[in-house]
Design a protein around this motif. Structure first.
Motif, PDB file in Angstrom:
ATOM      1  N   ALA A 388      45.115  40.661  46.884  1.00 38.37           N
ATOM      2  CA  ALA A 388      44.878  41.523  45.725  1.00 38.37           C
ATOM      3  C   ALA A 388      44.652  42.972  46.162  1.00 38.37           C
ATOM      4  CB  ALA A 388      43.683  41.021  44.924  1.00 38.37           C
ATOM      5  N   PHE A 389      44.010  43.180  47.310  1.00 42.33           N
ATOM      6  CA  PHE A 389      43.818  44.541  47.801  1.00 42.33           C
ATOM      7  C   PHE A 389      45.167  45.216  48.070  1.00 42.33           C
ATOM      8  CE2 PHE A 389      39.287  43.622  49.090  1.00 42.33           C
ATOM      9  CZ  PHE A 389      38.728  44.666  48.356  1.00 42.33           C
ATOM     10  N   LEU A 390      46.147  44.455  48.581  1.00 43.00           N
ATOM     11  CA  LEU A 390      47.466  45.031  48.800  1.00 43.00           C
ATOM     12  C   LEU A 390      48.140  45.400  47.483  1.00 43.00           C
ATOM     13  CD1 LEU A 390      49.163  43.003  51.695  1.00 43.00           C
ATOM     14  CD2 LEU A 390      48.207  45.296  51.758  1.00 43.00           C
ATOM     15  N   GLU A 396      46.428  42.441  36.820  1.00 42.13           N
ATOM     16  CA  GLU A 396      46.045  41.036  36.972  1.00 42.13           C
ATOM     17  C   GLU A 396      45.000  40.867  38.083  1.00 42.13           C
ATOM     18  OE1 GLU A 396      46.851  38.432  35.302  1.00 42.13           O
ATOM     19  OE2 GLU A 396      48.636  38.946  34.128  1.00 42.13           O
ATOM     20  N   ASN A 397      44.982  41.771  39.049  1.00 39.46           N
ATOM     21  CA  ASN A 397      44.055  41.657  40.177  1.00 39.46           C
ATOM     22  C   ASN A 397      42.744  42.394  39.952  1.00 39.46           C
ATOM     23  OD1 ASN A 397      45.849  40.142  41.814  1.00 39.46           O
ATOM     24  ND2 ASN A 397      46.918  42.006  42.438  1.00 39.46           N
ATOM     25  N   TRP A 398      42.648  43.212  38.911  1.00 38.45           N
ATOM     26  CA  TRP A 398      41.471  44.050  38.736  1.00 38.45           C
ATOM     27  C   TRP A 398      40.172  43.263  38.557  1.00 38.45           C
ATOM     28  CZ3 TRP A 398      43.992  48.160  34.987  1.00 38.45           C
ATOM     29  CH2 TRP A 398      44.889  48.932  35.731  1.00 38.45           C
ATOM     30  N   PRO A 399      40.125  42.164  37.788  1.00 41.49           N
ATOM     31  CA  PRO A 399      38.856  41.427  37.679  1.00 41.49           C
ATOM     32  C   PRO A 399      38.353  40.934  39.037  1.00 41.49           C
ATOM     33  CG  PRO A 399      40.362  40.759  35.939  1.00 41.49           C
ATOM     34  CD  PRO A 399      41.153  41.604  36.868  1.00 41.49           C
ATOM     35  N   LEU A 400      39.247  40.405  39.859  1.00 42.44           N
ATOM     36  CA  LEU A 400      38.849  39.925  41.182  1.00 42.44           C
ATOM     37  C   LEU A 400      38.373  41.078  42.054  1.00 42.44           C
ATOM     38  CD1 LEU A 400      38.692  37.613  43.265  1.00 42.44           C
ATOM     39  CD2 LEU A 400      41.100  38.047  43.804  1.00 42.44           C
ATOM     40  N   LEU A 401      39.061  42.213  41.986  1.00 41.83           N
ATOM     41  CA  LEU A 401      38.689  43.367  42.801  1.00 41.83           C
ATOM     42  C   LEU A 401      37.359  43.961  42.345  1.00 41.83           C
ATOM     43  CD1 LEU A 401      42.153  45.143  43.233  1.00 41.83           C
ATOM     44  CD2 LEU A 401      40.878  43.849  44.953  1.00 41.83           C
ATOM     45  N   ARG A 402      37.112  43.999  41.036  1.00 42.19           N
ATOM     46  CA  ARG A 402      35.834  44.524  40.542  1.00 42.19           C
ATOM     47  C   ARG A 402      34.676  43.680  41.082  1.00 42.19           C
ATOM     48  NH1 ARG A 402      38.422  44.303  35.396  1.00 42.19           N
ATOM     49  NH2 ARG A 402      39.426  46.278  34.879  1.00 42.19           N
ATOM     50  N   GLU A 407      30.144  43.173  45.048  1.00 38.84           N
ATOM     51  CA  GLU A 407      29.512  42.379  46.108  1.00 38.84           C
ATOM     52  C   GLU A 407      29.498  43.139  47.434  1.00 38.84           C
ATOM     53  OE1 GLU A 407      31.514  38.675  46.384  1.00 38.84           O
ATOM     54  OE2 GLU A 407      30.732  37.896  44.477  1.00 38.84           O
ATOM     55  N   MET A 408      30.502  43.966  47.667  1.00 36.34           N
ATOM     56  CA  MET A 408      30.600  44.712  48.924  1.00 36.34           C
ATOM     57  C   MET A 408      29.794  46.003  48.895  1.00 36.34           C
ATOM     58  SD  MET A 408      34.708  44.197  49.477  1.00 36.34           S
ATOM     59  CE  MET A 408      34.864  45.268  50.912  1.00 36.34           C
ATOM     60  N   GLY A 409      29.177  46.318  47.736  1.00 40.06           N
ATOM     61  CA  GLY A 409      28.386  47.536  47.627  1.00 40.06           C
ATOM     62  C   GLY A 409      29.223  48.772  47.407  1.00 40.06           C
ATOM     63  N   LEU A 413      33.729  52.672  43.415  1.00 39.73           N
ATOM     64  CA  LEU A 413      35.190  52.664  43.391  1.00 39.73           C
ATOM     65  C   LEU A 413      35.743  52.039  42.109  1.00 39.73           C
ATOM     66  CD1 LEU A 413      35.926  51.660  47.101  1.00 39.73           C
ATOM     67  CD2 LEU A 413      36.062  53.931  46.067  1.00 39.73           C
ATOM     68  N   ILE A 414      34.847  51.690  41.196  1.00 40.09           N
ATOM     69  CA  ILE A 414      35.267  51.145  39.913  1.00 40.09           C
ATOM     70  C   ILE A 414      35.095  52.227  38.852  1.00 40.09           C
ATOM     71  CG2 ILE A 414      34.879  49.336  38.188  1.00 40.09           C
ATOM     72  CD1 ILE A 414      33.564  47.668  40.405  1.00 40.09           C
ATOM     73  N   GLY A 415      36.171  52.596  38.205  1.00 32.66           N
ATOM     74  CA  GLY A 415      36.104  53.644  37.191  1.00 32.66           C
ATOM     75  C   GLY A 415      37.455  54.310  37.017  1.00 32.66           C
ATOM     76  N   ASN A 416      37.459  55.390  36.297  1.00 30.23           N
ATOM     77  CA  ASN A 416      38.715  56.069  35.974  1.00 30.23           C
ATOM     78  C   ASN A 416      38.914  57.365  36.749  1.00 30.23           C
ATOM     79  OD1 ASN A 416      39.390  54.064  34.053  1.00 30.23           O
ATOM     80  ND2 ASN A 416      38.059  55.057  32.540  1.00 30.23           N
ATOM     81  N   GLY A 417      38.022  57.671  37.676  1.00 31.75           N
ATOM     82  CA  GLY A 417      38.155  58.898  38.453  1.00 31.75           C
ATOM     83  C   GLY A 417      39.253  58.785  39.502  1.00 31.75           C
ATOM     84  N   PRO A 418      39.695  59.924  40.035  1.00 30.10           N
ATOM     85  CA  PRO A 418      40.783  59.905  41.026  1.00 30.10           C
ATOM     86  C   PRO A 418      40.410  59.188  42.312  1.00 30.10           C
ATOM     87  CG  PRO A 418      39.787  62.096  40.859  1.00 30.10           C
ATOM     88  CD  PRO A 418      39.225  61.286  39.739  1.00 30.10           C
ATOM     89  N   HIS A 419      39.093  59.095  42.602  1.00 34.07           N
ATOM     90  CA  HIS A 419      38.664  58.423  43.833  1.00 34.07           C
ATOM     91  C   HIS A 419      38.538  56.912  43.647  1.00 34.07           C
ATOM     92  CE1 HIS A 419      34.953  58.649  41.526  1.00 34.07           C
ATOM     93  NE2 HIS A 419      34.445  57.715  42.319  1.00 34.07           N
ATOM     94  N   CYS A 420      38.639  56.425  42.415  1.00 43.96           N
ATOM     95  CA  CYS A 420      38.401  55.004  42.130  1.00 43.96           C
ATOM     96  C   CYS A 420      39.633  54.160  42.453  1.00 43.96           C
ATOM     97  CB  CYS A 420      38.014  54.814  40.668  1.00 43.96           C
ATOM     98  SG  CYS A 420      36.454  55.613  40.240  1.00 43.96           S
ATOM     99  N   LEU A 421      39.382  52.918  42.814  1.00 43.57           N
ATOM    100  CA  LEU A 421      40.474  52.005  43.135  1.00 43.57           C
ATOM    101  C   LEU A 421      40.939  51.252  41.894  1.00 43.57           C
ATOM    102  CD1 LEU A 421      42.177  50.869  45.492  1.00 43.57           C
ATOM    103  CD2 LEU A 421      40.496  49.025  45.687  1.00 43.57           C
ATOM    104  N   VAL A 422      40.007  50.805  41.048  1.00 41.51           N
ATOM    105  CA  VAL A 422      40.368  50.063  39.836  1.00 41.51           C
ATOM    106  C   VAL A 422      39.564  50.603  38.660  1.00 41.51           C
ATOM    107  CG1 VAL A 422      40.991  47.958  41.058  1.00 41.51           C
ATOM    108  CG2 VAL A 422      38.639  48.274  40.307  1.00 41.51           C
ATOM    109  N   PRO A 423      40.137  50.579  37.440  1.00 40.22           N
ATOM    110  CA  PRO A 423      39.396  51.043  36.261  1.00 40.22           C
ATOM    111  C   PRO A 423      38.344  50.032  35.824  1.00 40.22           C
ATOM    112  CG  PRO A 423      41.576  50.270  35.638  1.00 40.22           C
ATOM    113  CD  PRO A 423      41.533  50.226  37.134  1.00 40.22           C
ATOM    114  N   ARG A 424      37.445  50.494  34.965  1.00 41.21           N
ATOM    115  CA  ARG A 424      36.367  49.614  34.493  1.00 41.21           C
ATOM    116  C   ARG A 424      36.864  48.564  33.502  1.00 41.21           C
ATOM    117  NH1 ARG A 424      31.569  51.152  36.224  1.00 41.21           N
ATOM    118  NH2 ARG A 424      31.257  53.308  36.876  1.00 41.21           N
ATOM    119  N   GLN A 425      37.889  48.906  32.722  1.00 39.98           N
ATOM    120  CA  GLN A 425      38.335  48.026  31.657  1.00 39.98           C
ATOM    121  C   GLN A 425      39.751  47.537  31.911  1.00 39.98           C
ATOM    122  OE1 GLN A 425      36.227  47.120  29.307  1.00 39.98           O
ATOM    123  NE2 GLN A 425      34.625  48.537  30.002  1.00 39.98           N
ATOM    124  N   GLN A 426      40.014  46.323  31.434  1.00 32.92           N
ATOM    125  CA  GLN A 426      41.374  45.806  31.475  1.00 32.92           C
ATOM    126  C   GLN A 426      42.197  46.453  30.357  1.00 32.92           C
ATOM    127  OE1 GLN A 426      41.467  44.358  34.542  1.00 32.92           O
ATOM    128  NE2 GLN A 426      42.747  42.746  33.695  1.00 32.92           N
TER     129      GLN A 426
END
Length: 496
Positions: A388-390, A396-402, A407-409, A413-426
């Motif tokens: 999923a990281f790849l 489809e992978n965002w719930p698992l990544l969130r 858990e990883m602290g 990285l969750i959000g809508n900013g340019p530095h975030c990896l995944v958004p908060r909402q599906q």
């Protein structure tokens, strides 16, 4: 006359020349075999399995390899299996003799009129060499073809091009590959035969390119130019994987390749970005990729062509941590790579990474019960997370990544900013579609041919669910076919 002993019985000291000592060691080695732990021992003891695997790979140089012996069975019925040292590599005239045989250049008649996809892939490609000295731990090409490069002559290769042109009825003038296990190792060899015969390294290019390795690309550049000049040849592209840490040593080669022999997409295989994982793969750092990328873009611009690199990456390789995969995902996002289908590590016979996977030991170093432990992603959920990281961009992978990021602290990285990896909402349409699908499928068995919990079509994608044989989309949005075998395309040669 032989020196006489002293009165007190002491023996005179004799100075033994280095050449004599070396000759004695070689004579002793030639009479020596190595007994591996028995089959029963390696079957039941992962540490002994890792030790046996390490010994097997260290005895892979025909110049100094010893025969291996392993006992199978117990009691009166026990038998020893004898493993010969690797064969002496073929010379160029011998390679030419083999490849100049009158092959049919067609699938076996027993297939009838059936389409053979493997044949479609290679029928207009040409092997110019055998062997690979890369030593990637997830690949076993070295164990099949050796580390010493065996190259054909220019004349033999040009003759095969002419044979394809003259005898293949559906040939339209496009040679799809001049390569081998690795595209740009043609005629590369150790600068000294004596050093080559005594070398015990598992790779000539890791952790760095050996100072004794000849990395001259001039013969390959000359071959490309001769091949392009053959009458009736309209185009030649390179389909084999490229060793970019070697290529950057020859800007002339990179320019020749980029200007004339790229189909718009060029396959290269950094495999990962993190040193922790790359050290278990025996792959160069991501800095070598960046150096090659800059050269590729420079020469593409000079040629007036819009071309793209197609990089390959592996998820869940032995030694890879969740943090490593997160860092790789952030690198992919930064570089705007959206991988379409990806590969999750699968253990394959003879590969050192398979040893790591099975034993959790590192066979690149001396193996013992107390030696380095290599943690491996085995559980299905962890392997799914690494994959999923790849594919960080897939909703489809965002719930698992969130869940994993929390858990990883790394909740930042969750959000809508340019530095975030995944958004908060599906996405609303995805949530609605999922809810509707759940209502529609309630109480019904899974459709035939689909496993419960698997997305439709997951088993039908080219290359399966994450194995090698995948399609990758790079920053340019193009797709390239991933052929099995790690950093290079295996060569199912001419159905003779």
């Amino acid at each position: 006359a032989a020196p006489k002993p002293a009165a007190d019985g002491g023996q005179p000291v004799r100075i033994v020349p280095a050449a004599e000592r070396l000759a004695a060691r070689r004579a002793d080695r030639a009479r020596t075999v190595i007994r591996l732990p028995s089959y029963e021992e390696v079957k039941d003891d992962a540490v002994l399995y890792a030790h046996a695997s390490r010994v097997f790979h260290l005895e892979s140089n025909p110049g100094n390899a010893r025969a291996l012996v392993q006992c199978h069975g117990e009691g009166p019925g026990a038998r020893d299996v004898w493993i010969n040292p690797p064969p002496v590599p073929l010379t160029t005239p011998e390679m030419d003799f083999v490849y100049d045989r009158p092959f049919a250049r067609a699938p076996h008649p027993s297939y009838g009129g059936a389409r053979t996809p493997a044949w479609d892939m290679i029928k207009f490609s040409i092997n110019i060499m055998r062997g690979c000295f890369g030593g990637c731990t997830f690949c076993s090409i070295t164990e099949h073809e050796g580390r010493i490069i065996q190259s054909r002559s220019h004349a033999s290769i040009i003759h095969e091009i002419e044979e394809i042109r003259d005898k293949s009825p559906d040939f339209k003038g496009h040679i799809t590959d001049l390569g081998g296990p690795t595209a740009n190792m043609y005629r590369m060899a150790c600068k000294s035969k004596a050093i080559e015969e005594n070398c015990r390294r598992l790779s000539c290019v890791y952790p760095g390119i050996c100072e004794n390795l000849n990395t001259d690309h001039s013969s390959l550049v000359e071959l490309y130019r001769k091949a392009r000049a053959v009458p009736g040849i309209k185009r030649i592209t390179i389909g084999s994987g490229l060793r970019y840490d070697l290529a950057v040593r020859s800007p002339e080669y990179v320019k020749e390749l980029v200007t004339h022999h790229v189909s718009g997409l060029l396959k290269i295989a950094p495999e990962h970005t993190e040193e922790n994982t790359l050290s278990k793969m025996m792959k160069p750092g991501i800095g070598a990729y960046e150096e090659f990328r800059q050269m590729f873009e420079k020469f593409s611009a000079q040629a007036g062509k819009k071309q793209h690199l197609v990089p390959y990456f592996i998820a869940a390789h032995p030694g890879t941590t969740d943090e490593d995969m997160l860092n790789l995902a952030l690198w992919l996002k930064k570089n705007n790579f959206r991988l379409d289908q990806v590969q999750t590590f699968l253990p394959t016979p003879m590969a050192l990474a398979t040893t790591m996977y099975h034993s959790r030991k590192n066979p690149l170093k001396k193996v013992s019960a107390d030696s380095e432990v290599v943690e491996t992603a085995r559980a299905g959920k962890i392997r799914k997370l690494h994959k999923a990281f790849l594919r960080w961009h897939d909703p489809e992978n965002w719930p698992l990544l969130r869940e994993a990021l929390i858990e990883m602290g790394h909740a930042e990285l969750i959000g809508n900013g340019p530095h975030c990896l995944v958004p908060r909402q599906q996405p609303a349409q995805l949530v609605a579609a999922k809810a509707g699908g759940a209502r529609e499928g309630a109480g019904r068995p899974a459709p035939k041919g689909r496993e419960a919990g698997r997305a439709p079509g997951a088993a039908d994608r080219k290359g399966g669910a994450g194995g090698r044989g995948t399609t990758v989309r790079g920053s340019g949005g193009g797709a390239g076919e991933r052929k099995p075998g790690g950093c290079a395309k295996p060569r199912s040669r001419r159905g003779a």
